[in-house]
Design a protein around this motif. Structure first.
Motif, mmCIF file in Angstrom:
data_model
loop_
_atom_site.group_PDB
_atom_site.id
_atom_site.type_symbol
_atom_site.label_atom_id
_atom_site.label_comp_id
_atom_site.label_asym_id
_atom_site.label_seq_id
_atom_site.Cartn_x
_atom_site.Cartn_y
_atom_site.Cartn_z
ATOM 1 N N MET A 1 0.808 -1.189 0.000
ATOM 2 C CA MET A 1 0.000 0.000 0.000
ATOM 3 C C MET A 1 0.859 1.264 0.000
ATOM 4 S SD MET A 1 -3.162 0.160 -0.113
ATOM 5 C CE MET A 1 -4.591 0.948 0.405
ATOM 6 N N LEU A 2 1.996 1.191 0.652
ATOM 7 C CA LEU A 2 2.872 2.350 0.740
ATOM 8 C C LEU A 2 3.524 2.666 -0.611
ATOM 9 C CD1 LEU A 2 4.098 4.459 2.626
ATOM 10 C CD2 LEU A 2 5.955 2.851 3.066
ATOM 11 N N GLY A 3 3.879 1.652 -1.383
ATOM 12 C CA GLY A 3 4.534 1.837 -2.686
ATOM 13 C C GLY A 3 3.654 2.603 -3.665
ATOM 14 N N PRO A 4 2.408 2.180 -3.868
ATOM 15 C CA PRO A 4 1.552 2.920 -4.803
ATOM 16 C C PRO A 4 1.249 4.343 -4.314
ATOM 17 C CG PRO A 4 0.672 0.730 -4.487
ATOM 18 C CD PRO A 4 1.795 0.888 -3.510
ATOM 19 N N ALA A 5 1.133 4.540 -3.009
ATOM 20 C CA ALA A 5 0.854 5.885 -2.487
ATOM 21 C C ALA A 5 2.042 6.811 -2.760
ATOM 22 C CB ALA A 5 0.555 5.811 -0.993
ATOM 23 N N VAL A 6 3.274 6.315 -2.580
ATOM 24 C CA VAL A 6 4.465 7.112 -2.865
ATOM 25 C C VAL A 6 4.543 7.406 -4.357
ATOM 26 C CG1 VAL A 6 6.996 7.078 -2.858
ATOM 27 C CG2 VAL A 6 5.730 6.309 -0.843
ATOM 28 N N ALA A 7 4.224 6.423 -5.195
ATOM 29 C CA ALA A 7 4.260 6.616 -6.649
ATOM 30 C C ALA A 7 3.243 7.671 -7.083
ATOM 31 C CB ALA A 7 3.997 5.291 -7.357
ATOM 32 N N VAL A 8 2.052 7.627 -6.525
ATOM 33 C CA VAL A 8 1.021 8.608 -6.863
ATOM 34 C C VAL A 8 1.452 9.997 -6.382
ATOM 35 C CG1 VAL A 8 -1.342 9.346 -6.345
ATOM 36 C CG2 VAL A 8 -0.889 6.982 -6.973
ATOM 37 N N ALA A 9 2.028 10.082 -5.195
ATOM 38 C CA ALA A 9 2.477 11.370 -4.664
ATOM 39 C C ALA A 9 3.577 11.952 -5.555
ATOM 40 C CB ALA A 9 2.967 11.210 -3.235
ATOM 41 N N MET A 10 4.534 11.127 -5.965
ATOM 42 C CA MET A 10 5.617 11.602 -6.825
ATOM 43 C C MET A 10 5.080 12.012 -8.193
ATOM 44 S SD MET A 10 8.782 9.044 -5.869
ATOM 45 C CE MET A 10 9.704 9.559 -7.278
ATOM 46 N N LEU A 11 4.187 11.219 -8.739
ATOM 47 C CA LEU A 11 3.594 11.543 -10.029
ATOM 48 C C LEU A 11 2.812 12.855 -9.951
ATOM 49 C CD1 LEU A 11 3.158 10.639 -12.929
ATOM 50 C CD2 LEU A 11 1.138 9.396 -12.161
ATOM 51 N N SER A 12 2.078 13.049 -8.876
ATOM 52 C CA SER A 12 1.333 14.297 -8.691
ATOM 53 C C SER A 12 2.284 15.483 -8.562
ATOM 54 C CB SER A 12 0.450 14.214 -7.442
ATOM 55 O OG SER A 12 -0.484 13.187 -7.572
ATOM 56 N N TYR A 13 3.341 15.322 -7.803
ATOM 57 C CA TYR A 13 4.311 16.393 -7.601
ATOM 58 C C TYR A 13 4.939 16.808 -8.926
ATOM 59 C CZ TYR A 13 8.581 18.756 -6.114
ATOM 60 O OH TYR A 13 9.597 19.656 -5.961
ATOM 61 N N PHE A 14 5.459 15.834 -9.656
ATOM 62 C CA PHE A 14 6.123 16.152 -10.923
ATOM 63 C C PHE A 14 5.124 16.630 -11.980
ATOM 64 C CE2 PHE A 14 9.448 13.296 -9.160
ATOM 65 C CZ PHE A 14 10.451 14.242 -9.106
ATOM 66 N N GLY A 15 3.929 16.094 -11.970
ATOM 67 C CA GLY A 15 2.895 16.552 -12.900
ATOM 68 C C GLY A 15 2.514 18.001 -12.643
ATOM 69 N N TYR A 16 2.367 18.356 -11.371
ATOM 70 C CA TYR A 16 2.035 19.733 -11.014
ATOM 71 C C TYR A 16 3.124 20.697 -11.489
ATOM 72 C CZ TYR A 16 1.319 23.913 -8.192
ATOM 73 O OH TYR A 16 1.160 25.217 -7.785
ATOM 74 N N HIS A 17 4.374 20.357 -11.250
ATOM 75 C CA HIS A 17 5.476 21.241 -11.638
ATOM 76 C C HIS A 17 5.715 21.242 -13.151
ATOM 77 C CE1 HIS A 17 6.704 22.710 -7.763
ATOM 78 N NE2 HIS A 17 6.532 21.488 -7.266
ATOM 79 N N ALA A 18 5.340 20.172 -13.825
ATOM 80 C CA ALA A 18 5.459 20.166 -15.285
ATOM 81 C C ALA A 18 4.465 21.144 -15.901
ATOM 82 C CB ALA A 18 5.223 18.766 -15.838
ATOM 83 N N PHE A 19 3.347 21.343 -15.241
ATOM 84 C CA PHE A 19 2.333 22.255 -15.758
ATOM 85 C C PHE A 19 2.523 23.678 -15.230
ATOM 86 C CE2 PHE A 19 -1.901 24.208 -15.744
ATOM 87 C CZ PHE A 19 -2.167 24.142 -17.100
ATOM 88 N N ASN A 20 2.702 23.846 -13.927
ATOM 89 C CA ASN A 20 2.744 25.160 -13.297
ATOM 90 C C ASN A 20 4.148 25.659 -12.961
ATOM 91 O OD1 ASN A 20 -0.048 25.580 -13.243
ATOM 92 N ND2 ASN A 20 -0.240 24.296 -11.435
ATOM 93 N N GLY A 21 5.164 24.898 -13.174
ATOM 94 C CA GLY A 21 6.514 25.293 -12.788
ATOM 95 C C GLY A 21 7.061 26.426 -13.642
ATOM 96 N N GLU A 22 8.219 26.909 -13.258
ATOM 97 C CA GLU A 22 8.861 28.020 -13.967
ATOM 98 C C GLU A 22 9.121 27.671 -15.426
ATOM 99 O OE1 GLU A 22 13.113 30.348 -13.776
ATOM 100 O OE2 GLU A 22 12.252 29.623 -11.909
#
Length: 90
Positions: A1-22
């Protein structure tokens, strides 16, 4: 359960910065605007440089323009003839 949650968190983080980042999709428009402003400033500076090069060329010994020499001498010495009207420009 911890592995998929970390993967989703990382994907969300990088996805957010790919769209809204500098350097993301939103930042791309700001960079393009800055490039357009700098290109217009470059064009103005090139035009000013050409004007200055023409004036310098007129003062070179090979192509000395008597009117230009007279203008520069009067501006430097701050002299005019009594019957002349002086119009000063920047």
């Amino acid at each position: 359960m911890l592995g998929p949650a970390v993967a989703v968190a990382m994907l969300s983080y990088f996805g957010y910065h790919a769209f809204n980042g500098e350097l993301g999709l939103v930042g791309k428009a700001a960079i393009e605007n800055q490039v357009a402003e700098l290109e217009s400033e470059l064009a103005q500076l090139k035009e000013q440089r050409l004007i200055m090069q023409r004036r310098v060329f007129l003062l070179m010994p090979d192509s000395l323009d008597p009117d230009m020499v007279d203008e520069r001498a009067r501006a430097s010495l701050n002299l005019v003839h009594p019957n002349e009207v002086a119009i000063l420009r920047n």
